[in-house]
Design an enzyme around this catalytic site. Structure first.
Site, PDB file in Angstrom:
ATOM      1  N   THR A  42       4.124   0.233   3.837  1.00  0.00           N
ATOM      2  CA  THR A  42       2.774   0.611   4.273  1.00  0.00           C
ATOM      3  C   THR A  42       2.170   1.725   3.428  1.00  0.00           C
ATOM      4  O   THR A  42       0.953   1.866   3.369  1.00  0.00           O
ATOM      5  CB  THR A  42       2.826   0.971   5.776  1.00  0.00           C
ATOM      6  OG1 THR A  42       3.229  -0.211   6.482  1.00  0.00           O
ATOM      7  CG2 THR A  42       1.513   1.453   6.317  1.00  0.00           C
ATOM      8  N   ILE A  48      -5.527  -3.660  -0.091  1.00  0.00           N
ATOM      9  CA  ILE A  48      -6.636  -4.617  -0.023  1.00  0.00           C
ATOM     10  C   ILE A  48      -6.705  -5.264   1.364  1.00  0.00           C
ATOM     11  O   ILE A  48      -5.673  -5.689   1.900  1.00  0.00           O
ATOM     12  CB  ILE A  48      -6.450  -5.760  -1.067  1.00  0.00           C
ATOM     13  CG1 ILE A  48      -6.163  -5.195  -2.466  1.00  0.00           C
ATOM     14  CG2 ILE A  48      -7.661  -6.687  -1.073  1.00  0.00           C
ATOM     15  CD1 ILE A  48      -7.180  -4.259  -3.009  1.00  0.00           C
ATOM     16  N   HIS A  50      -7.524  -8.386   2.500  1.00  0.00           N
ATOM     17  CA  HIS A  50      -7.706  -9.672   1.824  1.00  0.00           C
ATOM     18  C   HIS A  50      -8.671 -10.581   2.577  1.00  0.00           C
ATOM     19  O   HIS A  50      -8.775 -10.502   3.808  1.00  0.00           O
ATOM     20  CB  HIS A  50      -6.354 -10.390   1.705  1.00  0.00           C
ATOM     21  CG  HIS A  50      -5.470  -9.798   0.643  1.00  0.00           C
ATOM     22  ND1 HIS A  50      -5.757  -9.893  -0.695  1.00  0.00           N
ATOM     23  CD2 HIS A  50      -4.317  -9.093   0.730  1.00  0.00           C
ATOM     24  CE1 HIS A  50      -4.807  -9.281  -1.398  1.00  0.00           C
ATOM     25  NE2 HIS A  50      -3.920  -8.776  -0.557  1.00  0.00           N
ATOM     26  N   VAL A 172      17.937   3.335  13.712  1.00  0.00           N
ATOM     27  CA  VAL A 172      18.697   2.472  14.628  1.00  0.00           C
ATOM     28  C   VAL A 172      19.906   1.956  13.850  1.00  0.00           C
ATOM     29  O   VAL A 172      19.770   1.318  12.804  1.00  0.00           O
ATOM     30  CB  VAL A 172      17.824   1.308  15.140  1.00  0.00           C
ATOM     31  CG1 VAL A 172      18.650   0.343  15.978  1.00  0.00           C
ATOM     32  CG2 VAL A 172      16.654   1.847  15.944  1.00  0.00           C
ATOM     33  N   ARG A 310       8.229  -5.436  -1.546  1.00  0.00           N
ATOM     34  CA  ARG A 310       7.785  -6.499  -0.639  1.00  0.00           C
ATOM     35  C   ARG A 310       8.974  -7.008   0.177  1.00  0.00           C
ATOM     36  O   ARG A 310      10.027  -7.284  -0.391  1.00  0.00           O
ATOM     37  CB  ARG A 310       7.209  -7.673  -1.425  1.00  0.00           C
ATOM     38  CG  ARG A 310       6.052  -7.316  -2.355  1.00  0.00           C
ATOM     39  CD  ARG A 310       5.781  -8.475  -3.284  1.00  0.00           C
ATOM     40  NE  ARG A 310       4.638  -8.302  -4.162  1.00  0.00           N
ATOM     41  CZ  ARG A 310       4.721  -7.835  -5.407  1.00  0.00           C
ATOM     42  NH1 ARG A 310       5.887  -7.466  -5.913  1.00  0.00           N
ATOM     43  NH2 ARG A 310       3.641  -7.728  -6.146  1.00  0.00           N
ATOM     44  N   SER A 336       2.756  -9.316   1.860  1.00  0.00           N
ATOM     45  CA  SER A 336       1.304  -9.483   1.766  1.00  0.00           C
ATOM     46  C   SER A 336       0.903 -10.864   2.312  1.00  0.00           C
ATOM     47  O   SER A 336       1.600 -11.835   2.049  1.00  0.00           O
ATOM     48  CB  SER A 336       0.882  -9.346   0.309  1.00  0.00           C
ATOM     49  OG  SER A 336      -0.516  -9.328   0.213  1.00  0.00           O
ATOM     50  N   CYS A 401      -5.527  23.430  -1.664  1.00  0.00           N
ATOM     51  CA  CYS A 401      -5.468  22.496  -2.804  1.00  0.00           C
ATOM     52  C   CYS A 401      -6.824  22.526  -3.501  1.00  0.00           C
ATOM     53  O   CYS A 401      -7.837  22.178  -2.881  1.00  0.00           O
ATOM     54  CB  CYS A 401      -5.163  21.093  -2.283  1.00  0.00           C
ATOM     55  SG  CYS A 401      -5.600  19.784  -3.444  1.00  0.00           S
ATOM     56  N   CYS A 438      -3.940  17.685 -10.621  1.00  0.00           N
ATOM     57  CA  CYS A 438      -2.719  18.439 -10.977  1.00  0.00           C
ATOM     58  C   CYS A 438      -1.497  17.928 -10.220  1.00  0.00           C
ATOM     59  O   CYS A 438      -0.390  18.406 -10.456  1.00  0.00           O
ATOM     60  CB  CYS A 438      -2.920  19.934 -10.784  1.00  0.00           C
ATOM     61  SG  CYS A 438      -2.549  20.537  -9.133  1.00  0.00           S
ATOM     62  N   CYS A 443      -0.663  23.420  -5.776  1.00  0.00           N
ATOM     63  CA  CYS A 443      -0.714  23.613  -4.327  1.00  0.00           C
ATOM     64  C   CYS A 443       0.552  23.275  -3.554  1.00  0.00           C
ATOM     65  O   CYS A 443       0.659  23.587  -2.374  1.00  0.00           O
ATOM     66  CB  CYS A 443      -1.879  22.828  -3.738  1.00  0.00           C
ATOM     67  SG  CYS A 443      -1.709  21.060  -3.955  1.00  0.00           S
TER      68      CYS A 443
HETATM   69  C1  FAD Z   1       3.558  -4.270  -3.710  1.00  0.00           C
HETATM   70  C2  FAD Z   1       2.907  -4.627  -2.406  1.00  0.00           C
HETATM   71  C3  FAD Z   1       1.534  -4.892  -2.342  1.00  0.00           C
HETATM   72  C4  FAD Z   1       0.930  -5.244  -1.146  1.00  0.00           C
HETATM   73  N1  FAD Z   1      -0.428  -5.356  -1.079  1.00  0.00           N
HETATM   74  C5  FAD Z   1      -1.013  -5.678   0.088  1.00  0.00           C
HETATM   75  C6  FAD Z   1      -2.434  -5.749   0.185  1.00  0.00           C
HETATM   76  O1  FAD Z   1      -3.157  -5.405  -0.742  1.00  0.00           O
HETATM   77  N2  FAD Z   1      -2.965  -6.177   1.366  1.00  0.00           N
HETATM   78  C7  FAD Z   1      -2.209  -6.553   2.414  1.00  0.00           C
HETATM   79  O2  FAD Z   1      -2.750  -6.999   3.408  1.00  0.00           O
HETATM   80  N3  FAD Z   1      -0.852  -6.415   2.377  1.00  0.00           N
HETATM   81  C8  FAD Z   1      -0.259  -5.975   1.247  1.00  0.00           C
HETATM   82  N4  FAD Z   1       1.090  -5.812   1.186  1.00  0.00           N
HETATM   83  C9  FAD Z   1       1.879  -6.063   2.384  1.00  0.00           C
HETATM   84  C10 FAD Z   1       1.874  -4.877   3.328  1.00  0.00           C
HETATM   85  O3  FAD Z   1       2.036  -3.665   2.621  1.00  0.00           O
HETATM   86  C11 FAD Z   1       3.012  -5.076   4.305  1.00  0.00           C
HETATM   87  O4  FAD Z   1       2.886  -6.356   4.869  1.00  0.00           O
HETATM   88  C12 FAD Z   1       3.026  -4.065   5.430  1.00  0.00           C
HETATM   89  O5  FAD Z   1       2.918  -2.751   4.945  1.00  0.00           O
HETATM   90  C13 FAD Z   1       4.320  -4.249   6.197  1.00  0.00           C
HETATM   91  O6  FAD Z   1       4.374  -3.322   7.220  1.00  0.00           O
HETATM   92  P1  FAD Z   1       5.682  -3.190   8.100  1.00  0.00           P
HETATM   93  O7  FAD Z   1       5.332  -2.272   9.211  1.00  0.00           O
HETATM   94  O8  FAD Z   1       6.222  -4.531   8.427  1.00  0.00           O
HETATM   95  O9  FAD Z   1       6.776  -2.561   7.119  1.00  0.00           O
HETATM   96  P2  FAD Z   1       7.000  -1.081   6.596  1.00  0.00           P
HETATM   97  O10 FAD Z   1       5.735  -0.393   6.302  1.00  0.00           O
HETATM   98  O11 FAD Z   1       7.974  -1.184   5.481  1.00  0.00           O
HETATM   99  O12 FAD Z   1       7.660  -0.348   7.819  1.00  0.00           O
HETATM  100  C14 FAD Z   1       8.977  -0.588   8.239  1.00  0.00           C
HETATM  101  C15 FAD Z   1       9.521   0.698   8.820  1.00  0.00           C
HETATM  102  O13 FAD Z   1      10.789   0.459   9.429  1.00  0.00           O
HETATM  103  C16 FAD Z   1      11.593   1.590   9.221  1.00  0.00           C
HETATM  104  N5  FAD Z   1      12.988   1.200   9.413  1.00  0.00           N
HETATM  105  C17 FAD Z   1      13.735   0.388   8.626  1.00  0.00           C
HETATM  106  N6  FAD Z   1      14.984   0.266   9.124  1.00  0.00           N
HETATM  107  C18 FAD Z   1      15.036   1.016  10.253  1.00  0.00           C
HETATM  108  C19 FAD Z   1      16.049   1.316  11.202  1.00  0.00           C
HETATM  109  N7  FAD Z   1      17.279   0.800  11.094  1.00  0.00           N
HETATM  110  N8  FAD Z   1      15.750   2.145  12.235  1.00  0.00           N
HETATM  111  C20 FAD Z   1      14.504   2.671  12.354  1.00  0.00           C
HETATM  112  N9  FAD Z   1      13.503   2.437  11.473  1.00  0.00           N
HETATM  113  C21 FAD Z   1      13.761   1.613  10.441  1.00  0.00           C
HETATM  114  C22 FAD Z   1      11.246   1.992   7.792  1.00  0.00           C
HETATM  115  O14 FAD Z   1      11.615   3.318   7.509  1.00  0.00           O
HETATM  116  C23 FAD Z   1       9.750   1.762   7.751  1.00  0.00           C
HETATM  117  O15 FAD Z   1       9.021   2.919   8.097  1.00  0.00           O
HETATM  118  C24 FAD Z   1       1.713  -5.396   0.016  1.00  0.00           C
HETATM  119  C25 FAD Z   1       3.078  -5.094  -0.030  1.00  0.00           C
HETATM  120  C26 FAD Z   1       3.657  -4.665  -1.216  1.00  0.00           C
HETATM  121  C27 FAD Z   1       5.078  -4.228  -1.220  1.00  0.00           C
END
Ligand code: FAD
Length: 488
Positions: A42, A48, A50, A172, A310, A336, A401, A438, A443
């Protein structure tokens, strides 16, 4: 206490779900292994919102993207995290219209009504700095950009204001099931819940395995980016994509919500899910691809490089639904367009919980609005910035800052919105302090000292990217690398 719902992971999916659940009379807890929310995918993505045409209607990704996108305006009005409907252009440098027509049809099947194919004259009117070689583009008027970590922070703050609990630094490490109650073992003790939602991003397969709910794998794929100085985003007005490849959506060029230029990501399969280092060769490839679209991109204004990982699932689609373990529900493989789809994913999960037996009684006191976050003007003349930065520590007007003109008062306020902020990077994501030219050289220490004065504790430096040991290509190394390449 037995919670109704425990959410594992405080990314955009976990925090959006928590907020959605606080609309009902429920005891909700988020358990996050890191010391802040939004520290996984995240915080490191393209940001984006999308359009929703790139994935086919037969996939959840395709069906949920536009549904999520449609909620962004309302969410921005309620939570003020930063969202702009810039529109997007998927451009083609050859005359073949077929790939664009295919995506247009895919968009129509997904319910979009704001797509059209335009020719080079119209493209150049919308994007005067784009390459002369551009031939055709798929225009999506309602696509846009946002602050993804800002959105997750806003979701989390609003969820906490509405009664959810967030426990940070609580990884966890075990999940046991007894008498229809799930027990979660964490660094911060055990937590019991009737339902557990696995929103653990790149670790969601490991978490599912802990519960005995395996059956899929996460195949991590990294993407590297180059971010340029504030103001450089003026080069273009839309999000500009190239035609997607089998590895992903391809390198894009976009302004960020804060006015920087962002280019990337590339795609590479990796073994180490935590490895967010960057590499000169990969960045060079991103840079060259972006320069084909915008020849005026200037390496001298490069600010920093970063990597996002990803969480691609072995099925290639989002995995959202109940598992073979009663009460354990997956929201896994959310690659994504997971950020765009997140509002729809949160609602889908609430529906699944209800079907699985969770009673949803509306909470009449639910307040969808986040406490107003007000920032001071950011265009003060240098002399005034200099004067304010020399005010005595402890004064709310003191500028901490200089690049982003962030005051001590703003830092203090960002720490009083319901979530403990214990890292300098946490302040950075909330106020933009240290995000300027910077990059914290001036800061970083002043932010840490301000935090210590406000809380009595020095912030934990080990999670700040500059001190984490992650190796990232800096500006001078990158420019030297490009120069050496030219001389080869
Ligand atoms: C390079 C890239 C580009 C992207 N671009 C876009 C875009 O432009 N537009 C779009 O719509 N989507 C985009 N995405 C997809 C989007 O970023 C993700 O789908 C989204 O952020 C996923 O969110 P999440 O909450 O599933 O995962 P995460 O944000 O990864 O959150 C998972 C959380 O779980 C925690 N966690 C893991 N294991 C444990 C555990 N055992 N105990 C407790 N906590 C744990 C982690 O610390 C983390 O904070 C992109 C992704 C990437 C990597």
């Amino acid at each position: 206490m037995v919670h109704d719902v425990a959410i594992i992971g405080a990314g955009i999916i976990g925090t959006s779900l928590a907020r959605e659940l606080t609309r009902y009379k429920l005891k909700v807890v988020i358990l996050e292994k890191l010391p802040d929310v939004a520290m996984g995918a995240t915080k490191a993505n393209s940001a984006i919102v999308h359009g929703g045409y790139a994935e086919g209607h037969e996939t959840l990704k395709g069906r949920l993207c536009f549904e999520g996108r449609r909620r962004f305006r309302e969410l921005e009005d309620e939570l003020k995290f930063g969202f702009s409907e810039t529109g997007s252009l998927l451009v083609s440098l050859d005359d073949d219209l077929e790939p664009l027509e295919r995506l247009l049809e895919s968009g129509i099947r997904n319910g979009l009504d704001d797509l059209s194919i335009i020719g080079s004259e119209e493209i150049r009117k919308l994007e005067p700095n784009i390459t002369q070689e551009v031939k055709n583009a798929l225009l999506c008027k309602g696509a846009g950009i946002c602050s993804p970590y800002g959105m997750a922070i806003a979701m989390a703050e609003n969820a906490v204001e509405n009664g959810a609990e967030i426990v940070l630094s609580a990884e966890v490490t075990g999940i046991e099931s007894e008498n229809e109650i799930l027990n979660l073992v964490t660094d911060k003790g055990d937590f019991q819940a009737s339902f557990v939602i696995n929103c653990a991003g790149v670790n969601s397969d490991k978490v599912a395995r802990m519960a005995g709910a395996d059956g899929f794998e996460i195949l991590p794929r990294s993407g590297e980016y180059l971010l340029f100085a504030k103001g450089t985003g003026k080069l273009l007005d839309h999000v500009v994509f190239q035609l997607p490849t089998a590895m992903g959506k391809g390198v894009l060029v976009t302004p960020t919500i804060h006015g920087n230029l962002l280019i990337g990501p590339d795609a590479s399969e990796i073994d180490d899910r935590e490895d967010t280092s960057t590499h000169a060769e990969r960045l060079e490839n991103v840079y060259n691809q972006a320069k084909k679209l915008y020849p005026d991109i200037d390496g001298e204004t490069f600010l920093r490089s970063f990597t996002g990982i990803r969480a691609r699932s072995s099925t290639g689609d989002f995995l959202i639904g109940p598992s073979n373990i009663k009460g354990f529900i997956n929201a896994a493989g959310i690659q994504s367009p997971g950020l765009t789809a997140s509002p729809a994913i949160a609602r889908m999960l609430v529906g699944i919980l209800e079907k699985e037996g969770l009673k949803l009684e509306p909470e009449n006191s639910f307040n969808p609005f986040r406490k107003v976050v007000e920032y001071s003007p950011k265009d003060l003349p240098y002399r005034e910035v200099d004067r304010l930065s020399k005010l005595p520590a402890g004064s709310r007007e003191r500028i901490v800052c200089r690049c982003e003109q962030v005051t001590e008062g703003e830092i203090a306020d960002s720490m009083e919105r319901g979530i403990a902020v214990t890292t300098v990077d946490g302040i950075k994501r909330r106020t933009r302090a240290a995000m300027g030219w910077c990059q914290g050289a001036f800061c970083r220490a002043r932010i840490a000292e301000t935090m210590e004065r406000l809380t009595g504790e020095l912030p934990d430096g080990s999670y700040d990217i500059e001190r984490s040991g992650v190796s990232r290509v800096g500006k001078h190394d990158f420019l030297d690398f490009l120069k050496a390449r030219k001389e080869e």
